[in-house]
Design a protein around this motif. Structure first.
Motif, mmCIF file in Angstrom:
data_model
loop_
_atom_site.group_PDB
_atom_site.id
_atom_site.type_symbol
_atom_site.label_atom_id
_atom_site.label_comp_id
_atom_site.label_asym_id
_atom_site.label_seq_id
_atom_site.Cartn_x
_atom_site.Cartn_y
_atom_site.Cartn_z
ATOM 1 N N LYS A 162 0.830 -1.206 0.000
ATOM 2 C CA LYS A 162 0.000 0.000 0.000
ATOM 3 C C LYS A 162 0.865 1.257 0.000
ATOM 4 O O LYS A 162 0.576 2.218 -0.699
ATOM 5 N N SER A 165 2.516 3.146 -3.035
ATOM 6 C CA SER A 165 1.787 4.103 -3.865
ATOM 7 C C SER A 165 2.382 5.503 -3.750
ATOM 8 O O SER A 165 2.171 6.343 -4.623
ATOM 9 N N LEU A 176 -0.648 5.551 -10.757
ATOM 10 C CA LEU A 176 -1.361 6.811 -10.570
ATOM 11 C C LEU A 176 -0.994 7.809 -11.670
ATOM 12 O O LEU A 176 -1.846 8.538 -12.183
ATOM 13 N N PHE A 195 -13.126 9.957 -12.429
ATOM 14 C CA PHE A 195 -13.841 9.110 -11.472
ATOM 15 C C PHE A 195 -13.564 7.641 -11.742
ATOM 16 O O PHE A 195 -13.193 6.878 -10.855
ATOM 17 N N TYR A 198 -9.709 6.597 -11.293
ATOM 18 C CA TYR A 198 -9.285 6.466 -9.897
ATOM 19 C C TYR A 198 -10.032 5.327 -9.199
ATOM 20 O O TYR A 198 -9.468 4.641 -8.345
ATOM 21 N N ALA A 199 -11.291 5.130 -9.578
ATOM 22 C CA ALA A 199 -12.028 3.996 -9.019
ATOM 23 C C ALA A 199 -11.346 2.690 -9.409
ATOM 24 O O ALA A 199 -11.226 1.758 -8.595
ATOM 25 N N ILE A 201 -8.136 2.241 -10.133
ATOM 26 C CA ILE A 201 -6.881 2.082 -9.386
ATOM 27 C C ILE A 201 -7.176 1.639 -7.951
ATOM 28 O O ILE A 201 -6.512 0.752 -7.402
ATOM 29 N N PHE A 202 -8.195 2.257 -7.370
ATOM 30 C CA PHE A 202 -8.642 1.890 -6.025
ATOM 31 C C PHE A 202 -8.958 0.392 -5.979
ATOM 32 O O PHE A 202 -8.495 -0.346 -5.112
ATOM 33 N N TYR A 205 -5.811 -1.913 -6.241
ATOM 34 C CA TYR A 205 -5.089 -2.073 -4.970
ATOM 35 C C TYR A 205 -5.847 -3.027 -4.057
ATOM 36 O O TYR A 205 -5.264 -3.879 -3.393
ATOM 37 N N PHE A 206 -7.176 -2.874 -4.040
ATOM 38 C CA PHE A 206 -7.971 -3.739 -3.176
ATOM 39 C C PHE A 206 -7.831 -5.201 -3.593
ATOM 40 O O PHE A 206 -7.664 -6.089 -2.758
ATOM 41 N N CYS A 209 -4.436 -6.420 -2.310
ATOM 42 C CA CYS A 209 -4.179 -6.482 -0.866
ATOM 43 C C CYS A 209 -5.174 -7.355 -0.101
ATOM 44 O O CYS A 209 -4.815 -7.982 0.894
ATOM 45 N N TYR A 210 -6.427 -7.388 -0.573
ATOM 46 C CA TYR A 210 -7.444 -8.096 0.192
ATOM 47 C C TYR A 210 -7.131 -9.581 0.368
ATOM 48 O O TYR A 210 -7.170 -10.087 1.492
#
Lengths: 226, 219
Positions: A162, A165, A176, A195, A198-199, A201-202, A205-206, A209-210
């Motif tokens: 995380k 980034s 990014l 929107f 970035y959504a 990219i969000f 990452y999830f 990592c999840y």
């Protein structure tokens, strides 16, 4: 409403470019994690040494890394140290360096915690059975310590992923930055591009990592009950 | 080292430090609130809401703050939800910190033993009194080291907000490097500023942790 903004992700090679950008940060994270695991274990064992000076120096290293935000460390190494020493280091090299230094410190502390949290009688019983120091480490300390430290170490890995980034802020072209480029190109055609990018990219990452944190939680539960 | 420059830049850093502290204060306060609410929802297993809380916690814990901020600040603006950079930063911090605080509270709540609760019930306390007088005080004191660690973590995370053009410590240092090329001076001051803020808090936390541990081991 015009066409759906989400299309911007799938236009041309945009998704592929984002993934390649993501790979840049992941590469930094993976190299830093590998270095941190190897050197961190060594550092952790050093931290359990009885010598006061060694303890003090190790502590100083750990605490000074911890108390300053990673972003500041990135700046210190990228702008400060290169200027003072008159050397040139690429942003990626600096990132690997800083994340390794951080990872070694944190990993060392995890290893130290795992070793020192073992009850003293474990070591004493081993000695009473006539095991040598090496055998005590091999059969008693390491198997138990590893169970205590692996969930925490996996957690550290997700934290490092995380935190990588941040490297965009010292100029590494990663997910990014690529996202910003895509937004700039398509801003006229799809005003809502930022929107969706970035959504995306969000979400990326999830998705990375999840599963890792789920895995660490599972291991923790499994070993807790034994 | 140009000490004249350092002296001249002190007011800038003081102002930025105030901003960083202010931002962290609101961020941490909101995180505490969100964390408490979320942990109570999971504790009482409120139908449906506890699923929402779980999703929120996983989302917030498995994504970086920088991405959360970009999404909030640049992403949401484009679909008609506009935040000021400042409120966006507070909201982002609270979004991130809330889940960490929730975990801290949860571990505190779970550590309160069944006997305590049963005793409370048997002397006729109602649910609210039980929470207010038996569970929360104990849970809180158990959770304090974790809460403190999270507070420091959040304070350090605020260094990211310069990326959405807020004038925190990081921003000032970057500015001074960019304008005057006084890299060494600007970075030294940056480190000093963070140390002045974080060292006392970190020492206080170590002290509290020792106190709590002492309380845990016996009278």
């Amino acid at each position: 409403m015009q066409d759906l903004g989400i299309n911007v992700i799938f236009e041309g090679s945009n998704l592929l470019r984002l993934l390649i950008g993501l790979w840049v940060t992941m590469r930094i994270a993976i190299v830093a994690i590998a270095i941190s695991v190897v050197l961190g274990i060594a550092f952790g064992i050093v931290m359990t040494a009885k010598n006061r000076w060694i303890q003090w120096i190790a502590r100083l290293y750990l605490e000074s890394i911890r108390i300053i935000p990673i972003l500041v460390w990135l700046f210190i190494f990228y702008f400060g140290i290169t200027k003072v020493l008159h050397i040139h280091l690429g942003a990626e090299v600096v990132s690997v360096l800083v994340f390794s230094l951080w990872g070694i410190a944190e990993m060392g502390d995890i290893v130290r915690g795992a070793i020192t949290s073992l009850p003293v009688h474990q070591r004493a019983s081993g000695r009473a059975l006539g095991l040598t120091d090496l055998q005590i480490y091999r059969y008693i300390i390491i198997p138990q310590a590893v169970r205590r430290l692996i969930p925490a170490a996996i957690n550290l890995a997700t934290r490092m992923i995380k935190t990588t980034s941040l490297v965009v802020l010292i100029g590494v072209v990663e997910v990014l930055k690529v996202g910003q480029q895509i937004i700039e190109v398509s801003i006229l055609k799809t005003p809502s591009a930022s929107f969706w990018v970035y959504a995306c990219i969000f979400a990326l990452y999830f998705i990375i990592c999840y599963p890792i944190s789920l895995w660490s939680k599972k291991l923790e539960l499994k070993w807790q009950n034994q | 080292m140009d000490f004249g420059f350092i002296v001249k830049s002190i007011p800038l850093y003081v102002k930025a430090a105030e901003f960083t502290l202010q931002l962290s204060f609101w961020g941490i306060l909101l995180s505490l609130f969100i964390g408490l609410v979320c942990s109570l929802i999971t504790y009482y297993k409120v139908n449906l809401l506890d699923k929402v809380v779980q999703i929120y916690i996983e989302l917030s814990r498995n994504t970086p703050l920088l991405i959360q901020l970009f999404f909030l600040y640049y992403g949401f603006a484009k679909i008609g939800i506009k935040f000021e950079a400042y409120s966006c930063a507070i909201f982002g911090l609270a979004f991130l910190g809330g889940s960490y605080m929730a975990e801290a509270f949860r571990s505190g709540l779970e550590a309160v033993s069944k006997i305590q609760i049963e005793t409370g019930l048997s002397i006729g306390l109602n649910r609210w009194q039980l929470m207010r007088y038996i569970i929360l005080p104990q849970a809180f004191s158990i959770a304090i080291p974790a809460i403190g660690a999270n507070a420091i973590f959040l304070l350090k995370e605020t260094s990211v907000v310069s990326a959405i053009a807020l004038a925190d410590l990081m921003f000032v240092a970057k500015d001074l490097i960019g304008m005057y090329y006084k890299t060494t001076e600007a970075l030294t001051m940056l480190v000093v500023a963070y140390l002045i803020i974080l060292l006392p808090i970190s020492l206080l936390l170590t002290f509290i942790e020792r106190k709590v541990r002492h309380a845990g081991f016996g009278d």
